[in-house]
Each structure stands twice: as C-alpha cells, then as structure tokens.
Design an enzyme around this catalytic site. Structure first.
Site, PDB file in Angstrom:
ATOM      1  N   ALA A  98      76.205  37.439 -42.572  1.00  0.00           N
ATOM      2  CA  ALA A  98      77.304  37.342 -43.173  1.00  0.00           C
ATOM      3  C   ALA A  98      78.451  36.411 -42.541  1.00  0.00           C
ATOM      4  O   ALA A  98      79.065  35.452 -43.220  1.00  0.00           O
ATOM      5  CB  ALA A  98      78.273  38.751 -43.518  1.00  0.00           C
ATOM      6  N   LYS A 140      76.749  49.985 -44.293  1.00  0.00           N
ATOM      7  CA  LYS A 140      77.597  50.690 -43.101  1.00  0.00           C
ATOM      8  C   LYS A 140      78.294  51.847 -43.611  1.00  0.00           C
ATOM      9  O   LYS A 140      78.841  52.812 -42.709  1.00  0.00           O
ATOM     10  CB  LYS A 140      78.684  49.766 -42.579  1.00  0.00           C
ATOM     11  CG  LYS A 140      78.189  48.827 -41.448  1.00  0.00           C
ATOM     12  CD  LYS A 140      77.212  47.652 -41.775  1.00  0.00           C
ATOM     13  CE  LYS A 140      75.673  47.961 -41.513  1.00  0.00           C
ATOM     14  NZ  LYS A 140      74.842  46.762 -41.961  1.00  0.00           N
ATOM     15  N   HIS A 155      89.956  50.642 -17.374  1.00  0.00           N
ATOM     16  CA  HIS A 155      89.007  51.969 -16.909  1.00  0.00           C
ATOM     17  C   HIS A 155      89.565  52.940 -17.583  1.00  0.00           C
ATOM     18  O   HIS A 155      90.914  53.199 -17.686  1.00  0.00           O
ATOM     19  CB  HIS A 155      89.299  51.714 -15.432  1.00  0.00           C
ATOM     20  CG  HIS A 155      88.372  53.114 -14.836  1.00  0.00           C
ATOM     21  ND1 HIS A 155      87.095  53.184 -15.044  1.00  0.00           N
ATOM     22  CD2 HIS A 155      88.755  54.325 -14.651  1.00  0.00           C
ATOM     23  CE1 HIS A 155      86.509  54.262 -14.644  1.00  0.00           C
ATOM     24  NE2 HIS A 155      87.813  54.860 -14.377  1.00  0.00           N
ATOM     25  N   ALA A 191      59.807  47.260 -39.965  1.00  0.00           N
ATOM     26  CA  ALA A 191      60.697  48.039 -38.914  1.00  0.00           C
ATOM     27  C   ALA A 191      61.881  46.725 -38.393  1.00  0.00           C
ATOM     28  O   ALA A 191      61.643  46.701 -37.311  1.00  0.00           O
ATOM     29  CB  ALA A 191      60.001  48.507 -37.974  1.00  0.00           C
ATOM     30  N   GLU A 233      55.254  48.689 -39.723  1.00  0.00           N
ATOM     31  CA  GLU A 233      55.529  47.450 -39.399  1.00  0.00           C
ATOM     32  C   GLU A 233      54.332  46.622 -39.003  1.00  0.00           C
ATOM     33  O   GLU A 233      53.292  47.085 -38.493  1.00  0.00           O
ATOM     34  CB  GLU A 233      56.453  47.622 -38.026  1.00  0.00           C
ATOM     35  CG  GLU A 233      56.564  46.327 -37.314  1.00  0.00           C
ATOM     36  CD  GLU A 233      57.133  45.186 -38.156  1.00  0.00           C
ATOM     37  OE1 GLU A 233      58.213  45.321 -38.843  1.00  0.00           O
ATOM     38  OE2 GLU A 233      56.580  44.178 -38.149  1.00  0.00           O
ATOM     39  N   ALA A 250      61.208  46.538 -46.959  1.00  0.00           N
ATOM     40  CA  ALA A 250      62.255  45.841 -46.171  1.00  0.00           C
ATOM     41  C   ALA A 250      61.620  44.611 -45.334  1.00  0.00           C
ATOM     42  O   ALA A 250      61.553  44.936 -44.124  1.00  0.00           O
ATOM     43  CB  ALA A 250      63.093  46.734 -45.654  1.00  0.00           C
ATOM     44  N   ARG A 257      63.915  38.479 -46.014  1.00  0.00           N
ATOM     45  CA  ARG A 257      64.570  37.657 -47.192  1.00  0.00           C
ATOM     46  C   ARG A 257      64.270  36.492 -47.553  1.00  0.00           C
ATOM     47  O   ARG A 257      64.113  35.574 -46.566  1.00  0.00           O
ATOM     48  CB  ARG A 257      66.084  38.065 -47.375  1.00  0.00           C
ATOM     49  CG  ARG A 257      66.589  39.697 -47.388  1.00  0.00           C
ATOM     50  CD  ARG A 257      67.980  39.631 -47.187  1.00  0.00           C
ATOM     51  NE  ARG A 257      68.578  39.515 -48.636  1.00  0.00           N
ATOM     52  CZ  ARG A 257      68.898  40.327 -49.584  1.00  0.00           C
ATOM     53  NH1 ARG A 257      68.090  41.347 -49.805  1.00  0.00           N
ATOM     54  NH2 ARG A 257      69.433  39.698 -50.708  1.00  0.00           N
TER      55      ARG A 257
END
Ligand code: FAD
Ligand code: NAD
Length: 475
Positions: free
Chosen positions: A328, A59, A452, A190, A212, A277, A280
């Site tokens: 997580a 991130k 709003h 992907a 992919e 990737a 896992r």
C-alpha cells in the site's frame, strides 16, 4: 474546461489512486477519481483492496486475536489472572467492519474537502486519454483528461482444481469474514497473507495447517532469520509444511478435502475452511482498450518506466498494477510522485528503500538487500546481529523473541539492508529506512543516541555489532 474535461483522471481509488488524486487536487489540478468498489450496503467504498479487504481489516483481526491470545497465555507471568475468557467472533467482525466504514467515510470527506470529482463506477481507457465512465448507478459517458493514471490494483491468483466460493474455499475476501472459529483451518501458500490469516485463526483456537509449494520458508529473508521465524511459528502451533504440491480441493458435506503431494507421497487433509493465498496479479483485465497505446507485460502488468510512465502519451500507471512490491505505501508514494510530476514538481520514489512488514507475532520487517542478493551482485558486506532477549525492554515487556540484523558495505560501511524479527518490528524498521534514504552508514546508527530502555536499542547494538563492538553481547 468543459464539465467532462479534466487535468487528470485516476482509474482506481485504492491507496495509489486516492493518494495521487488528493495530491493533484492539492496542487490545483482538476481531478476525477473513478473507483468501482461498493460496501455490503451498496454505498461507495473507496480505499481499494487495502482499506476494504486487505491491510486494514486484516490488521483489525490480527489485533483482536492478539489480545485474546495474550490474555490467555501471557498475562499470568505478569501476575494477572483471568478466567472464562471467550471470543465473540461476530463482535470481532462487527468491530472490523466499523473500522473499515469509518475510513471509507473519511476518504469521501477528504474527496469533498479537496474538490475531487469522485465517481463510484468503472473506468476504461481508450485512445487519446478518453475514459469511458460507467457509474454504478447511472449511464455511461466519456470523460477526457490531459493525463490519466491507471491504479486498478490487483486480484488473487487462483490455482487449478481449487475453486474459490468464499464460503468453504476462500480468498482474502472470504478469509476476513469467517463467522465462527473453524476447527481446522487450511491455507495454501505460506506467504504474507497465509502467515497473517493463519495467525489470526490459530490464536483464536483453530488447528492451522499451511501447505507451501517451495522448500525454503520466506525466501526473501536470510536463512538464519527465516529459521528464527519458522521456530517461533512452530512454537505457536502453526503447522507449516514445505514442498507441497496441491493437486485439488473439493467441498463435501461442508468440509474441504485437499489432496497434495510432498514430492514423495500423496496426502489428503480435511479442513472446515481453506484459504488460497498464493500471490496476486495485476487487475488489468478490461482496463484499457486495444487502441489505448498502453502495453502489458506477459504477466499482465502495465509496462512503465522508472517514473510510472506507460507507452501511451500522458498515461501513467502505479501500485499493484505495475512492477515492484505489492504494498500500500509503495502504491501511495507512486501516486503522489506522479501527481507532483504532473504539477511540474520533481516527483520521486525510491523502490530500493521500500520497507516490508509481516504483522505476525513476532512481527517481521525488512528493507534493502539480503545476503544472497549481495553475494549474487558480488558486493562485499559485513553483518551485525543483536537479539531482543539481550535488551532490558524486551525482557521487561515479556516479549523478547527474535533479533535485528544489519548489513553494511564492507568497504564504505553504507547500510545495505536490515531484517528484524520481533515485537514492534513494523515501527522499528522506520529508523533504518530513514538512515538508508540518507545514504547513512552502520556507524551513523551506532553513534545515534537511542532511548533506554527501548526495543530500538537492538538496532543500535546490531549496528555496533557490524564493527564487533556491541556492548551487551559477546562479539
Ligand atoms: P488497490 O488497493 O487494489 O485499489 C484498486 C482499486 O481500483 C480497487 O478498489 C478496485 O476495485 C478498483 N478498480 C479496479 N479496476 C477498476 C476500473 N476499471 N474502474 C474503476 N475502479 C477499478 N499492503 C501493505 O502495505 N500492508 C499491509 O498490511 C497489507 N495487507 C494486505 C492484506 C491482504 C489480505 C491483502 C490482500 C493485501 C494487503 N496488502 C498490504 C497489499 C495492499 O492491499 C496493496 O498493495 C494495495 O492495496 C495496492 O494499492 P493500489 O492502489 O495499487 O490497488
Ligand atoms: P505471497 O507471494 O506473499 O505468498 C504466496 C505464497 O504461496 C508463496 O510462498 C508461494 O511460494 C506460495 N505458492 C504459490 N503457488 C502455490 C501453490 N500452488 N501451492 C502452494 N503454495 C504456493 O502472496 P500472498 O500471501 O497471496 O499475498 C499477496 C501479496 O499481497 C503479498 O506478496 C504482498 O505484496 C501483499 N500483502 C502484503 C501484506 C503486508 O504488507 N503485511 C499482507 C498481505 C498481503
């Protein structure tokens, strides 16, 4: 209690293990937490995959690269001109490492504050909750506990003939440490990591190709939503090729040569870096001795019941090591639920309302069931959608792509699922999760006053659209 006797021992200090350990310690249980991870400086680096080589560093890079991309492409229409914008990858990586280090140290402080005994080393479970502890800087010894929680997490899958060296062919660890912008960045898979890391390097200027295996893009989403996401990624220049079977990759003169077939023809691509990737698997290798009583599934996950109990008395397992989403927050909540159960409380986690987020731009978030799952289960449902392009806030922000989709039971109106593609989807999904936890209906969301102008009005309108009474679109 003798020094090496504990109420509870956690093996693995990721979000599952450390959150559980903090909670058992808060509840007055004598707690040992064992985690083997060390930083580049050789110091303990608790926090698991998530903090060290997962959620947080990815991130950090997504945020850095997002700033770079926005400055170059999105500021002019706001009347802001910039020139000579450049990226210092070294500085970007230093910032990322600093964020990780700060959180590692914060955890160690929390362990001390909560009087958790923390050992940086490996743990292995034997019969009768005996744990062999091998500290990274000391001699082996045995500790025992009334309860042991296995929280060893996961490791990346590999694929045949593609050997990860973390210099040219990378897994998630190498992908977070690329020292300069690769001209051509290839990704096998992907999925979540491929899209997030592909976005990072695309924004920084790489040509990005994702190969992919399956034909459907993001099969967890409904097809209309997946199409929106695919269109957005295509606009950004992510070259996503579906139905590709990779046969192998070789490194030659610093470049990676990948061969694959698209079902019809053989192809070859050359990349500066290749990320693998493809999912896992549970990190159960060497974690439990044969006499421990713990059983594994044929996929190597530790077998548990709905309360994270293994087949061995007093042994529990949580997080990526067991069934359910590899996330997580799911791991942490399981750790906390087990801790509370051990202290005699009613520990609880509802896997049906665990939200997912992909932190691309636009973000993709979802919770609950999608249309095809409901069709398979024979559940009748109604759907309401609302595009961010019809919200004042989305347009004012200059970031109005994507839409909200809400799915509710046709008879009872109870919320069954939600998918959001758009800015801040990661934050917006929370409202739907809360409503679902309280068994709320689309009508509940429709009757709640939403500020709003906010993006959350798209959720309000999508809920109204379930009953064909959205205000700012034709129903
Ligand atoms: P882990 O975090 O894997 O922690 C387990 C720890 O136990 C590790 O430190 C491991 O070294 C240690 N260990 C293993 N065996 C032993 C042993 N025998 N003795 C001692 N220690 C041991 N999830 C999200 O929710 N949001 C995200 O944004 C997100 N981003 C991700 C990005 C990437 C690139 C990756 C790879 C994953 C991401 N995830 C994300 C998934 C998330 O990281 C995992 O779901 C989460 O870390 C699982 O937590 P855990 O506690 O089960 O295991
Ligand atoms: P993934 O399951 O999300 O995606 C893997 C992709 O690889 C799939 O689309 C799959 O079809 C494809 N694939 C499998 N074998 C292949 C092959 N041989 N060739 C080409 N494609 C192949 O897994 P991931 O992206 O590796 O991430 C692992 C897990 O980590 C995620 O499922 C998620 O649980 C977690 N994660 C979460 C976040 C987040 O919450 N934002 C971010 C990153 C990772």
């Amino acid at each position: 209690m003798a020094d090496n006797e504990f109420d509870v021992i956690f093996i693995g200090g990721g979000p599952g293990g450390y959150a559980g350990a903090i909670r058992t310690a808060q509840l007055g249980l004598k707690t040992l937490l064992i985690d083997d991870r060390q930083g580049e400086d050789g110091k303990p680096a608790p926090g698991g995959t998530c903090l060290n080589v997962g959620c947080i560093p990815s991130k950090a890079l997504l945020d850095s690269s997002k700033h770079f991309h926005h400055i170059q492409h999105d500021y002019t229409e706001h009347g802001i001109s910039t020139s000579d914008v450049s990226i210092d990858v070294d500085k970007m990586l230093t910032r990322k490492r600093k964020v990780v280090k700060q959180l590692n140290s914060g955890l160690i402080q929390l362990f001390k504050a909560n009087k958790i005994e923390f050992v940086n080393g490996r743990g292995k479970l034997f019969a009768d909750r005996q744990v062999e502890v091998t500290p990274n800087d000391g001699d082996k010894y045995t500790a025992t506990a009334k309860n042991v929680v296995l929280a060893a997490g996961s490791v990346p899958f590999s694929i045949p003939n593609v050997e990860v060296d973390n210099e040219h062919i990378l897994d998630n660890v190498g992908a977070l440490e690329i020292p300069e912008v690769p001209e051509r960045f290839g990704v096998i898979g992907a999925g979540v990591i491929g899209l997030e890391m592909g976005s990072v390097w695309r924004r920084l200027g790489s040509e990005v190709v994702l190969l992919e295996a399956v034909d459907d893009f993001l099969p967890v989403l409904d097809r209309d939503m997946a199409k929106i996401a695919q269109r957005e990624f295509k606009k950004q220049g992510l070259d996503i090729r579906m139905g590709c079977k990779v046969s192998g990759a070789t490194v030659d003169d610093g470049k990676v040569r990948v061969s694959y077939t698209d079902g019809k023809d053989e192809h070859e691509e050359v990349f500066d870096k290749l990320l693998v990737a493809v999912g896992r698997r549970a990190a159960s290798d060497g974690l439990v001795a044969d006499d421990s009583g713990v059983t594994l599934t044929d996929r190597g996950q530790v077998e548990v019941d709905g309360h994270c109990r293994t087949k061995a008395e007093g042994v529990w397992a949580i997080g990526d090591l067991v069934r359910g989403p590899m996330l997580a927050h799911k791991a942490s909540e399981e750790g906390i639920a087990v801790a509370e159960t051990l202290a005699g409380q009613a520990g609880h986690i509802n896997l049906d309302t665990v939200p997912w987020v992909i932190y691309t731009d636009p973000e993709i978030a979802w919770v609950g069931r999608n249309e095809s799952e409901l069709e398979d289960a024979g559940v009748e449902y109604r759907v309401g959608t609302f595009p961010f392009a019809a919200t004042g806030r989305g347009l004012a922000m200059g970031n109005a792509s994507g839409q909200v989709k809400i799915i509710a039971d046709a008879e009872t109106d109870q919320l069954l699922g939600c998918q959001i593609i758009g800015a801040n989807a990661s934050e917006l999904i929370g409202e739907v999760v809360v409503t679902m936890e309280f068994h709320g209906a689309a009508e509940d969301l429709a009757r709640i006053v939403h500020a709003h102008p906010t993006l959350s009005e798209a959720i309000h309108e999508a809920a109204l659209a379930v009953d064909k009474r959205a205000i700012h679109k034709a129903n």
